[in-house]
Design an enzyme around this catalytic site. Structure first.
Site, PDB file in Angstrom:
ATOM      1  N   ASP A 115       6.182   0.746  -0.063  1.00  0.00           N
ATOM      2  CA  ASP A 115       7.122   0.409  -1.134  1.00  0.00           C
ATOM      3  C   ASP A 115       7.393   1.614  -2.029  1.00  0.00           C
ATOM      4  O   ASP A 115       6.568   1.990  -2.863  1.00  0.00           O
ATOM      5  CB  ASP A 115       6.559  -0.746  -1.956  1.00  0.00           C
ATOM      6  CG  ASP A 115       7.589  -1.376  -2.869  1.00  0.00           C
ATOM      7  OD1 ASP A 115       8.589  -0.710  -3.204  1.00  0.00           O
ATOM      8  OD2 ASP A 115       7.392  -2.544  -3.260  1.00  0.00           O
TER       9      ASP A 115
ATOM     10  N   TYR B  39     -11.025  -7.506  -3.899  1.00  0.00           N
ATOM     11  CA  TYR B  39     -11.144  -8.855  -3.334  1.00  0.00           C
ATOM     12  C   TYR B  39     -10.049  -9.764  -3.882  1.00  0.00           C
ATOM     13  O   TYR B  39      -9.445 -10.537  -3.134  1.00  0.00           O
ATOM     14  CB  TYR B  39     -12.511  -9.469  -3.671  1.00  0.00           C
ATOM     15  CG  TYR B  39     -13.697  -8.924  -2.918  1.00  0.00           C
ATOM     16  CD1 TYR B  39     -13.590  -7.913  -1.974  1.00  0.00           C
ATOM     17  CD2 TYR B  39     -14.963  -9.437  -3.167  1.00  0.00           C
ATOM     18  CE1 TYR B  39     -14.694  -7.420  -1.295  1.00  0.00           C
ATOM     19  CE2 TYR B  39     -16.084  -8.964  -2.493  1.00  0.00           C
ATOM     20  CZ  TYR B  39     -15.939  -7.958  -1.566  1.00  0.00           C
ATOM     21  OH  TYR B  39     -17.037  -7.486  -0.895  1.00  0.00           O
TER      22      TYR B  39
ATOM     23  N   HIS C 235       9.465  -7.173   1.434  1.00  0.00           N
ATOM     24  CA  HIS C 235       9.108  -6.046   0.575  1.00  0.00           C
ATOM     25  C   HIS C 235       8.331  -6.559  -0.631  1.00  0.00           C
ATOM     26  O   HIS C 235       8.604  -7.620  -1.171  1.00  0.00           O
ATOM     27  CB  HIS C 235      10.345  -5.238   0.158  1.00  0.00           C
ATOM     28  CG  HIS C 235      11.304  -5.957  -0.719  1.00  0.00           C
ATOM     29  ND1 HIS C 235      11.158  -6.011  -2.083  1.00  0.00           N
ATOM     30  CD2 HIS C 235      12.416  -6.651  -0.433  1.00  0.00           C
ATOM     31  CE1 HIS C 235      12.145  -6.706  -2.602  1.00  0.00           C
ATOM     32  NE2 HIS C 235      12.920  -7.119  -1.615  1.00  0.00           N
TER      33      HIS C 235
END
Length: 178
Positions: free
Chosen positions: A64, A114, A22
Site C-alpha cells: 500500500d 497479535y 487494498h
C-alpha cells in the site's frame, strides 16, 4: 499449473491474495506463531522460510503506497532485538527489490502484532525458524496496465488504430456486402 507464477503460490494462497482488497493485511509468520488460536484464516507453507515466502507474495501483490509503513515486523521491545536481525534485513532487501526503497520497516511488540493479526485477512505460516521472523503486509492498489499498443508499422500502414486490438477493430468494422 500456471505459467509465470512462483511455484510457492499455491491455489489457496493465490485465492487469498486475489480476494484481498487494498488496505487488507496479510500476516506472514514464523512456525512458532499461534495463528490458529488467534482465529485466523491460515495457509501453511511448511519448509519455506519467511523471506522466500515474502519473495513469492510480492511477485504478485503490491504494498500500500498510501501508507507510511505498509510492512511491519514483530519485535521484542524489551531486548536488543529492536535492532535489525538477519531476517529483518532480508525482508527489507526483498521489499526494496519489489517496491523500491521508499519505506522504513515498521515495528510492533508481540501483543500489538497479535492484535493486528487477529484482524488480518489471512495468516501465512511459514517454516521460518528464526525468532520474530514475522511480518504484516498491507495490500495496495493494483493499478491498471497500460494498453498494448500495435507496432508503429501497423498504424502507419492503416492496418491498426492506436490503442485498439485487431479483434476490437474487426468487431467494429462494417460488414462486407456481396
Amino acid at each position: 499449473m500456471l505459467k509465470g507464477l512462483d511455484p510457492l503460490l499455491n491455489a489457496d494462497l493465490l485465492y487469498v491474495l486475489a480476494a484481498m482488497g487494498h488496505g487488507d493485511e496479510l500476516a506472514l509468520v514464523d512456525r512458532n506463531f499461534p495463528a490458529v488460536s488467534l482465529g485466523a484464516r491460515v495457509i501453511r507453507l511448511e519448509g519455506v522460510d519467511a523471506p522466500r515466502a515474502l519473495e513469492a507474495i510480492l511477485s504478485v501483490m503490491p504494498l500500500d503506497d498510501m501508507l507510511d509503513t505498509p510492512y511491519t515486523r514483530m519485535v521484542d521491545l524489551g531486548s536488543a532485538e529492536i535492532e535489525e536481525s538477519d531476517v529483518c534485513r532480508e525482508f527489507i532487501q526483498i521489499v526494496e527489490r519489489h517496491e523500491g526503497p521508499r519505506w522504513q520497516i515498521g515495528r510492533l511488540d508481540r501483543f500489538g502484532f497479535y492484535d493486528r493479526t487477529r484482524a488480518a485477512f489471512a495468516v501465512v505460516v511459514t517454516g521460518e525458524t528464526r525468532v520474530n521472523g514475522s511480518l504484516l503486509l498491507t495490500k495496495g492498489v493494483v493499478r491498471p496496465a497500460e494498453p498494448i499498443q500495435p507496432p508503429p508499422e501497423a498504424v502507419q500502414a492503416g492496418k491498426a488504430e492506436p490503442g485498439r486490438s485487431e479483434l476490437e477493430q474487426a468487431d467494429s468494422a462494417p460488414a462486407a456486402s456481396s
